[in-house]
Design an enzyme around this catalytic site. Structure first.
Site, PDB file in Angstrom:
ATOM      1  N   CYS A  19       8.209 -14.641   3.030  1.00 62.92           N
ATOM      2  CA  CYS A  19       9.267 -13.778   2.502  1.00 62.92           C
ATOM      3  C   CYS A  19      10.035 -13.150   3.660  1.00 62.92           C
ATOM      4  O   CYS A  19       9.429 -12.605   4.589  1.00 62.92           O
ATOM      5  CB  CYS A  19       8.684 -12.702   1.606  1.00 62.92           C
ATOM      6  SG  CYS A  19       7.771 -13.364   0.189  1.00 62.92           S
ATOM      7  N   GLY A  68      -0.857  -9.727   3.269  1.00 61.68           N
ATOM      8  CA  GLY A  68      -1.041 -11.130   2.978  1.00 61.68           C
ATOM      9  C   GLY A  68      -1.077 -11.448   1.494  1.00 61.68           C
ATOM     10  O   GLY A  68      -0.597 -10.719   0.663  1.00 61.68           O
ATOM     11  N   ASP A 275      -1.066   1.556   4.763  1.00 58.52           N
ATOM     12  CA  ASP A 275      -0.655   0.158   4.757  1.00 58.52           C
ATOM     13  C   ASP A 275       0.552  -0.090   5.660  1.00 58.52           C
ATOM     14  O   ASP A 275       0.697  -1.159   6.248  1.00 58.52           O
ATOM     15  CB  ASP A 275      -0.321  -0.247   3.314  1.00 58.52           C
ATOM     16  CG  ASP A 275      -0.328  -1.744   3.109  1.00 58.52           C
ATOM     17  OD1 ASP A 275      -0.970  -2.458   3.905  1.00 58.52           O
ATOM     18  OD2 ASP A 275       0.297  -2.226   2.145  1.00 58.52           O
TER      19      ASP A 275
END
Length: 361
Positions: A19, A68, A275
């Site tokens: 992406c 991922g 994250d």
């Protein structure tokens, strides 16, 4: 602790897609070792043990699998990890999975349904928008595969939450996006601003304040019209804003200008606070060396939280300052500048109407 929530990356940053806007690929490229591979069985066993220890072997654990692409670990890996957690009978585990959907099949969906896994499916709206930036490692668009996964999940009585990355291009089509959701019976939506890279490079996709303002105002108006027709779509931003206004803590991280510890666990057992910041400088420790609860006082943890003030000049005169306190320090680049705040403009229209709308049903 009586409860703990963690984000687990069973395949590290590995993915079968490329992406164009992937923030975790950007994050991983900033580490000395970007991809740690699939989590080994012995590390999975240690992770289960550390989670049980964190709640004193009697409490609630919430595990969110992300990547991922986490399903690349294989269904047997997930079955094994569920069995590991089941071995602690006084620990109640809640599961969620964020996936691009390309690996799902009927067997996967049956497993997810059996264990009440909350599923997030990445999908950026119609084919032209999804396939523009969401392509596999061969360069092919994945719209058809994602839509097949949506159908299989529905067949398994799973109502996924659709995660849509709002790019600069998608921001021009809020009405079309809302119509897409309605036409495919999508009722749970997470709208995620497309972020620039960590170095701030303009990639032509990430949201600017003008894009943020026009998209969310346009989308809210389209959502409101559907809502008044009793076509209900639950949108994470709107639900959380309403909750905050009514005195509840948001369930979406980063909405109140204060970071919370996410406990992001990489496949080799390294643990990070967020994250967005799984970087070497913020590595809090490794499961092999430390209990999760002890990592909260690590030097890396203190360094991360020392940098957390998200407010800028417009916040000092903003009527919604007590609602967001500047928002998420990683995401507010999409709407907050030294001169203005697009999020404030959105809240000024959205907030007064939400409570009245929700009272209708």
């Amino acid at each position: 602790m009586r409860s703990i929530s963690v984000m687990v990356k069973p395949v590290s940053s590995a993915c079968n897609m490329r992406c164009a806007y992937c923030f975790y690929a950007d994050v991983a490229s900033g580490r000395q070792i970007g991809n740690r591979g699939i989590m080994k069985p012995e590390m999975a066993e240690l992770l289960a043990q550390r989670l049980a220890e964190a709640v004193d072997f009697a409490g609630d654990v919430t595990v969110s699998f992300q990547g991922g692409e986490p399903t690349l670990a294989g269904l047997d890996w997930f079955r094994h990890f569920v069995d590991l957690m089941t071995a602690y009978p006084n620990v109640t585990t809640h599961w969620s999975l964020q996936t691009n959907g390309t690996q799902l099949d009927r067997e996967w969906c049956a497993f997810l349904a059996e264990h009440d896994v909350l599923v997030g499916l990445s999908l950026d709206g119609p084919r032209s928008l999804t396939d523009r930036f969401r392509r596999d490692d061969a360069g092919d668009g994945v719209y058809e595969r994602a839509m097949r996964s949506l159908e299989m999940l529905h067949d398994a009585d799973i109502e996924p939450s659709i995660l849509t990355v709002v790019t600069r291009q998608l921001a021009q089509k809020p009405k079309q996006l809302m119509q897409f959701y309605l036409s495919h019976d999508i009722v749970n939506v997470q709208l995620i601003p497309c972020l620039p890279s960590l170095d701030g490079t303009d990639d032509g996709m990430s949201l600017r304040p003008s894009d943020y303002r026009s998209f969310f105002l346009g989308f809210f108006r389209a959502w409101k019209r559907a809502y008044q027709r009793e076509q209900l779509v639950y949108v994470n931003l709107f639900d959380n804003v309403l909750g905050i206004l009514e005195g509840y803590a948001p369930n979406q991280c980063g909405m109140i200008g204060q970071c919370t510890l996410q406990y992001v666990i990489e496949s080799n057992g390294d643990v990070y606070p967020c994250d967005f910041y799984c970087l070497d400088e913020f590595r809090m420790g490794n499961l092999a060396d430390s209990q999760l609860r002890d990592m909260t006082t690590s030097e890396a943890s203190r360094r991360f939280f020392d940098e957390e003030d998200c407010r800028r000049a417009p916040c000092s005169t903003c009527p919604f300052e007590s609602v967001c306190y500047g928002g998420c320090r990683r995401q507010n680049v999409c709407y907050l500048t030294d001169d203005s705040c697009a999020h404030r403009d959105v809240l000024a229209e959205v907030a007064p109407e939400l409570a009245e709308l929700y009272k209708l049903y």
